[in-house]
Design an enzyme around this catalytic site. Structure first.
Site, PDB file in Angstrom:
ATOM      1  N   CYS A  32     -47.723 -26.646 -27.974  1.00  0.00           N
ATOM      2  CA  CYS A  32     -46.607 -25.759 -28.306  1.00  0.00           C
ATOM      3  C   CYS A  32     -45.576 -25.881 -27.193  1.00  0.00           C
ATOM      4  O   CYS A  32     -45.890 -25.640 -26.017  1.00  0.00           O
ATOM      5  CB  CYS A  32     -47.098 -24.319 -28.435  1.00  0.00           C
ATOM      6  SG  CYS A  32     -45.770 -23.121 -28.664  1.00  0.00           S
TER       7      CYS A  32
ATOM      8  N   ASN B 182     -42.610 -24.194 -26.526  1.00  0.00           N
ATOM      9  CA  ASN B 182     -42.262 -22.953 -25.845  1.00  0.00           C
ATOM     10  C   ASN B 182     -43.475 -22.398 -25.101  1.00  0.00           C
ATOM     11  O   ASN B 182     -43.352 -21.802 -24.029  1.00  0.00           O
ATOM     12  CB  ASN B 182     -41.740 -21.921 -26.845  1.00  0.00           C
ATOM     13  CG  ASN B 182     -40.358 -22.267 -27.338  1.00  0.00           C
ATOM     14  OD1 ASN B 182     -39.474 -22.579 -26.562  1.00  0.00           O
ATOM     15  ND2 ASN B 182     -40.161 -22.234 -28.645  1.00  0.00           N
TER      16      ASN B 182
ATOM     17  N   HIS C  99     -44.396 -32.608 -37.553  1.00  0.00           N
ATOM     18  CA  HIS C  99     -43.122 -31.982 -37.887  1.00  0.00           C
ATOM     19  C   HIS C  99     -42.462 -32.711 -39.044  1.00  0.00           C
ATOM     20  O   HIS C  99     -42.465 -33.941 -39.104  1.00  0.00           O
ATOM     21  CB  HIS C  99     -42.175 -31.993 -36.677  1.00  0.00           C
ATOM     22  CG  HIS C  99     -42.651 -31.157 -35.544  1.00  0.00           C
ATOM     23  ND1 HIS C  99     -42.333 -29.820 -35.418  1.00  0.00           N
ATOM     24  CD2 HIS C  99     -43.460 -31.453 -34.500  1.00  0.00           C
ATOM     25  CE1 HIS C  99     -42.919 -29.339 -34.335  1.00  0.00           C
ATOM     26  NE2 HIS C  99     -43.613 -30.311 -33.763  1.00  0.00           N
TER      27      HIS C  99
ATOM     28  N   GLU D 191     -43.127 -22.421 -38.542  1.00  0.00           N
ATOM     29  CA  GLU D 191     -44.199 -23.022 -37.760  1.00  0.00           C
ATOM     30  C   GLU D 191     -45.532 -22.954 -38.505  1.00  0.00           C
ATOM     31  O   GLU D 191     -45.882 -21.918 -39.080  1.00  0.00           O
ATOM     32  CB  GLU D 191     -44.340 -22.321 -36.410  1.00  0.00           C
ATOM     33  CG  GLU D 191     -43.207 -22.623 -35.434  1.00  0.00           C
ATOM     34  CD  GLU D 191     -43.599 -22.309 -34.011  1.00  0.00           C
ATOM     35  OE1 GLU D 191     -44.642 -22.824 -33.541  1.00  0.00           O
ATOM     36  OE2 GLU D 191     -42.876 -21.533 -33.367  1.00  0.00           O
ATOM     37  N   ARG D 192     -46.238 -24.049 -38.443  1.00  0.00           N
ATOM     38  CA  ARG D 192     -47.588 -24.120 -39.008  1.00  0.00           C
ATOM     39  C   ARG D 192     -48.473 -23.083 -38.320  1.00  0.00           C
ATOM     40  O   ARG D 192     -48.640 -23.083 -37.110  1.00  0.00           O
ATOM     41  CB  ARG D 192     -48.142 -25.531 -38.775  1.00  0.00           C
ATOM     42  CG  ARG D 192     -49.541 -25.777 -39.275  1.00  0.00           C
ATOM     43  CD  ARG D 192     -50.046 -27.163 -38.893  1.00  0.00           C
ATOM     44  NE  ARG D 192     -50.080 -27.352 -37.446  1.00  0.00           N
ATOM     45  CZ  ARG D 192     -50.737 -28.339 -36.837  1.00  0.00           C
ATOM     46  NH1 ARG D 192     -51.365 -29.259 -37.545  1.00  0.00           N
ATOM     47  NH2 ARG D 192     -50.721 -28.444 -35.525  1.00  0.00           N
TER      48      ARG D 192
ATOM     49  N   CYS E  52     -39.043 -22.983 -31.408  1.00  0.00           N
ATOM     50  CA  CYS E  52     -40.163 -23.923 -31.424  1.00  0.00           C
ATOM     51  C   CYS E  52     -39.759 -25.120 -30.585  1.00  0.00           C
ATOM     52  O   CYS E  52     -38.879 -25.894 -30.984  1.00  0.00           O
ATOM     53  CB  CYS E  52     -40.499 -24.350 -32.851  1.00  0.00           C
ATOM     54  SG  CYS E  52     -41.795 -25.599 -32.964  1.00  0.00           S
TER      55      CYS E  52
ATOM     56  N   GLY F  82     -40.624 -28.497 -32.067  1.00  0.00           N
ATOM     57  CA  GLY F  82     -39.743 -28.694 -33.215  1.00  0.00           C
ATOM     58  C   GLY F  82     -38.353 -29.127 -32.806  1.00  0.00           C
ATOM     59  O   GLY F  82     -37.732 -29.994 -33.448  1.00  0.00           O
TER      60      GLY F  82
END
Length: 284
Positions: free
Chosen positions: A75, A77, A169, A218-219, A227, A230
């Site tokens: 992730c 962030n 993504h 987001e998944r 994200c 992303g």
């Protein structure tokens, strides 16, 4: 059981951070993490991040459970929040005018964030993975790139580009991101059969070649304010399709990230903020 925690946020993408260095497995189960992330009956967060002992050349390891209990590979962030968390725990004597670098093992590989003297956190996010088998997606042959591919969602055709930043993504460029019914269309992208491990979905509006606007589903977390992976994937998709420059600002609902990618074989660099919101103790 009582567990100390800190709440951090990066552009509004918020996480519960737990110092988990006393053991190699997360202190909380996925089910307990769901309870912690509940915004009415828990602390409230997009995910729970565990700071674990290092592996190999990495001084630290990262694990994360999303708000639905699923575990993503990485992730963007979250890694910035984790770097800030480590810096807050760290008693090193790094000079104030020099960046502090941390090597962190993740399920997506080694990630190396730098806490800059101005408080911003710059992260080498690694090289993007572009082959369909690496993402994974069935939108192209396994050894081919899924760039400008047609994807049908509920009878509507979308032109998409797929990128992995260690997690999958699906990026589509639109005229106006604010017009996208994200809560309706996001889950249909996420669970589309073209993505056997589900996918994060980014809708991108190109304001200028070096300024992009983004909304994300987001998944495992749904609509979030930001994200990081992303934003990285969006810039890569923009460069691959000739829509943007290799150094651009990506404006998310929670604020901007600076993303840099100089092309095939090069790392993607992400720069943005992260800050502590509060600390507390979980009673589980």
């Amino acid at each position: 059981m009582q567990v100390a925690f800190s709440k951090y946020q990066g552009l509004g993408n918020d996480f519960v951070l737990i110092d988990n260095r006393t053991q190699p497995t997360p202190l909380l189960t996925p089910e307990q993490s769901i309870q912690v992330c509940d915004r009415h009956f828990g602390v409230g967060a997009d995910g729970v991040i565990f700071l674990l002992p290092g592996q190999g050349d990495a001084a630290y390891s990262m694990r994360i459970y999303n708000s639905d209990g699923s575990e993503p590979e990485m992730c963007g962030n979250g890694i910035r929040c984790l770097a800030r968390f480590i810096a807050d725990l760290d008693d090193s004597t790094t000079p104030a005018n020099e960046p502090t670098t941390y090597k962190i093992h993740t399920l997506a590989g080694m990630i190396v964030p730098q806490v800059q003297p101005d408080g911003q956190i710059k992260v080498d996010m690694g090289t993007p993975r572009l082959l369909a088998a690496e993402i994974p997606t069935t939108l192209a042959a396994s050894d081919d790139k899924a760039v400008n591919r047609e994807l049908e969602v509920d009878g509507q055709s979308w032109q998409v580009t797929c990128v992995s930043m260690g997690n999958p993504h699906c990026i589509t460029f639109v005229d106006a991101v604010d017009a996208i019914p994200l809560a309706e269309i996001g889950p249909r992208f996420e669970h589309h059969p073209a993505f056997p491990q589900r996918t994060n979905t980014e809708f991108i509006e190109v304001s200028t070649p070096n300024y992009l606007k983004m909304r994300v589903w987001e998944r495992g977390a749904g609509a979030t304010l930001a994200c990081g992976t992303g934003a990285c994937a969006a810039l890569v998709a923009g460069v691959l399709t000739g829509r943007c420059e290799p150094d651009a600002t990506v404006e998310l609902p929670g604020g901007p990230l600076r993303i840099e990618w100089q092309g095939l074989g090069q790392s993607v660099w992400m720069t943005g903020p992260a800050e502590r919101v509060f600390t507390g103790t979980l009673t589980l």
